[in-house]
Motif scaffolding. Structure first.
Motif, short mmCIF file in Angstrom:
data_model
loop_
_atom_site.label_atom_id
_atom_site.label_comp_id
_atom_site.label_asym_id
_atom_site.label_seq_id
_atom_site.Cartn_x
_atom_site.Cartn_y
_atom_site.Cartn_z
N THR A 16 0.83 -1.21 0.00
CA THR A 16 0.00 0.00 0.00
C THR A 16 0.86 1.25 0.00
OG1 THR A 16 -0.21 0.06 2.42
CG2 THR A 16 -1.94 -1.10 1.20
N GLY A 17 0.25 2.33 -0.52
CA GLY A 17 0.87 3.64 -0.51
C GLY A 17 -0.13 4.67 -0.01
N ALA A 18 0.24 5.92 -0.14
CA ALA A 18 -0.53 7.02 0.46
C ALA A 18 -1.99 7.03 0.02
CB ALA A 18 0.13 8.35 0.11
N GLY A 19 -2.28 6.53 -1.20
CA GLY A 19 -3.65 6.55 -1.70
C GLY A 19 -4.63 5.80 -0.81
N ALA A 22 -5.94 8.17 1.70
CA ALA A 22 -6.49 9.45 1.21
C ALA A 22 -7.93 9.65 1.64
CB ALA A 22 -6.37 9.52 -0.32
N GLU A 23 -8.71 8.56 1.59
CA GLU A 23 -10.13 8.70 1.97
C GLU A 23 -10.32 8.88 3.48
OE1 GLU A 23 -12.49 5.73 -0.69
OE2 GLU A 23 -10.33 5.52 -0.98
N SER A 24 -9.26 8.68 4.26
CA SER A 24 -9.32 9.01 5.69
C SER A 24 -9.05 10.49 5.91
CB SER A 24 -8.28 8.19 6.47
OG SER A 24 -8.62 6.82 6.46
N LEU A 35 1.72 16.55 -0.45
CA LEU A 35 2.58 17.13 0.58
C LEU A 35 3.87 17.70 0.03
CD1 LEU A 35 2.38 14.57 3.53
CD2 LEU A 35 1.78 16.99 3.63
N TRP A 36 4.43 17.03 -1.00
CA TRP A 36 5.74 17.49 -1.51
C TRP A 36 5.62 18.77 -2.33
CZ3 TRP A 36 7.58 15.28 2.13
CH2 TRP A 36 7.91 13.95 2.27
N GLU A 37 4.40 19.22 -2.64
CA GLU A 37 4.22 20.51 -3.31
C GLU A 37 4.50 21.66 -2.34
OE1 GLU A 37 3.39 21.80 -6.46
OE2 GLU A 37 4.18 19.81 -6.88
N GLN A 96 4.03 1.44 2.58
CA GLN A 96 4.96 2.57 2.54
C GLN A 96 4.46 3.67 3.47
OE1 GLN A 96 6.10 3.38 -1.88
NE2 GLN A 96 4.19 2.25 -1.90
N ASN A 97 3.26 3.48 4.03
CA ASN A 97 2.67 4.54 4.85
C ASN A 97 3.24 4.51 6.26
OD1 ASN A 97 1.22 4.96 2.59
ND2 ASN A 97 -0.70 4.12 3.37
N VAL A 98 3.37 5.70 6.82
CA VAL A 98 3.92 5.82 8.17
C VAL A 98 2.83 6.23 9.16
CG1 VAL A 98 6.23 6.38 7.31
CG2 VAL A 98 4.62 8.25 7.77
N ASP A 159 11.46 8.18 13.32
CA ASP A 159 11.95 6.90 12.79
C ASP A 159 11.32 6.64 11.42
OD1 ASP A 159 13.30 4.49 12.68
OD2 ASP A 159 11.68 3.39 13.66
N ILE A 160 11.67 7.54 10.49
CA ILE A 160 11.15 7.48 9.12
C ILE A 160 12.36 7.22 8.22
CG2 ILE A 160 10.04 8.83 7.27
CD1 ILE A 160 8.09 8.83 9.48
N VAL A 161 12.15 6.41 7.18
CA VAL A 161 13.24 6.20 6.21
C VAL A 161 13.19 7.36 5.22
CG1 VAL A 161 14.20 4.65 4.48
CG2 VAL A 161 13.01 3.70 6.46
N TRP A 162 14.20 8.21 5.31
CA TRP A 162 14.23 9.40 4.46
C TRP A 162 14.92 9.10 3.12
CZ3 TRP A 162 16.07 12.65 9.21
CH2 TRP A 162 14.95 13.13 9.90
N PHE A 163 14.76 10.04 2.21
CA PHE A 163 15.42 9.89 0.90
C PHE A 163 16.92 9.83 1.10
CE2 PHE A 163 11.23 10.95 -0.29
CZ PHE A 163 11.06 10.21 -1.44
N GLY A 164 17.54 8.91 0.39
CA GLY A 164 18.98 8.72 0.54
C GLY A 164 19.33 7.72 1.63
N VAL A 192 -1.91 -1.05 -3.90
CA VAL A 192 -3.05 -0.15 -3.68
C VAL A 192 -2.56 1.26 -3.39
CG1 VAL A 192 -5.16 0.25 -2.35
CG2 VAL A 192 -4.25 -2.08 -2.53
N GLY A 193 -3.04 2.23 -4.17
CA GLY A 193 -2.81 3.63 -3.83
C GLY A 193 -1.35 4.05 -3.80
N THR A 194 -0.60 3.64 -4.79
CA THR A 194 0.81 4.04 -4.83
C THR A 194 1.24 4.42 -6.25
OG1 THR A 194 3.10 3.37 -4.36
CG2 THR A 194 1.54 1.59 -4.86
N SER A 195 2.03 5.48 -6.34
CA SER A 195 2.39 6.02 -7.65
C SER A 195 3.50 5.22 -8.33
CB SER A 195 2.82 7.48 -7.51
OG SER A 195 3.93 7.57 -6.64
N GLY A 196 4.08 4.25 -7.63
CA GLY A 196 5.11 3.42 -8.24
C GLY A 196 6.37 4.20 -8.59
#
Ligand code: OAD
Length: 246
Positions: A16-19, A22-24, A35-37, A96-98, A159-164, A192-196
């Motif tokens: 699963t991803g952020a999607g 989204a409905e929550s 969020l990244w905008e 992938q959701n935290v 405790d999030i896995v950040w970029f890099g 489900v709900g992930t931009s890949g």
């Protein structure tokens, strides 16, 4: 919509991803209202960003903690928890959701690939991540008590896995072990709900298919890796998952 065929031998790996949240009411990352905008990813989700401005990073994750506390799991999370209750160890959820919403819906057999909003760890020492729901502001940034005890100073961090940063080896191993054990059985991979867009999560569909999986996707729009899926359902996960899985 016809349900996915799941019998007494079927293994199901779900990504699963952020999607799915989204409905929550939790915003996704990419897209015009993502969020990244409004929050540059390199400033709030990278080790370099944390060194440069830890107060900004803690403000971002504190806001996300407060936002996640205010919402509830939706019918998509609930349908996945019911599927796990049916399949037991023949089910694994890689998220992938935290935000912790899967756990609140009752999911237990789960790998939180990108970490958890509800855990904090030291930015310097190897102490285990610990439960933490607090919000921190610039005047009260949290420091590591264990480092302090040794005469060192280190800030605590989400405790999030950040970029890099690398994903935890034990998480990737748990997924690989599940996939290897699923080989030779009926095996369903459902994203489900992930931009890949983010590896290695986006590679899981290929790994599963290489091990005999039938691949399904539920997403509001076609993601970059759509061609890898045998079955694509374009729609909202809170509506589609109960129909597909119950
Ligand atoms: P994205 O924001 O990249 O993608 C979310 C996907 O969900 C999009 O393809 C949307 O079309 C889809 N979507 C939105 N609402 C939906 C709904 N109700 N039902 C079904 N699909 C819906 O989020 P992720 O793919 O999760 O990493 O992003 C992956 C990682 O990149 C995140 O874990 C995060 C981010 O940077 C970290 O923070 C470490």
């Amino acid at each position: 919509m016809k349900p996915i065929a799941i019998d007494g031998d079927t293994r199901v790996l779900v990504l699963t991803g952020a999607g799915v949240s989204a409905e929550s009411g939790i915003p996704t990352f990419r897209g015009t209202s993502g969020l990244w905008e409004s929050h540059p990813v390199e400033k709030v989700a990278s080790p370099e960003g944390f060194v440069e401005d830890p107060a900004l990073v803690w403000r971002f994750y504190s806001q996300r903690r407060e936002a996640a506390k205010a919402v509830r799991p939706n019918p998509g999370h609930d349908a996945l928890a019911r599927l796990e209750a049916r399949l037991g160890d023949r089910f694994l959820l890689a998220t992938q959701n935290v935000d912790g919403l899967h756990r609140r819906a009752g999911s237990e057999r789960m790998v939180e690939m990108h970490g958890s909003l509800w855990k904090t760890r030291c930015s310097r020492c190897a102490r285990a991540p610990f439960d933490d729901e607090a919000s921190y502001d610039a005047q009260h940034l949290p420091a590591c008590g264990q480092c302090h005890g040794k005469g060192e100073f280190a800030l605590l961090r989400p405790d999030i896995v950040w970029f890099g940063e690398r994903l935890r080896g034990e998480d990737l191993e748990r997924i690989a072990t599940f996939v290897a054990a699923a080989k030779g059985h009926r095996f369903v991979f459902l994203a489900v709900g992930t931009s890949g867009r983010v590896s290695p999560a986006s590679e899981l569909v290929r790994l599963a298919k290489a091990n005999g999986a039938e691949s399904w996707l539920v997403n509001l729009e076609a993601p970059d890796n759509v061609a890898a899926f045998d079955h694509v359902i374009t729609g909202a996960s809170g509506e589609a998952l109960p129909q597909l899985l119950d």
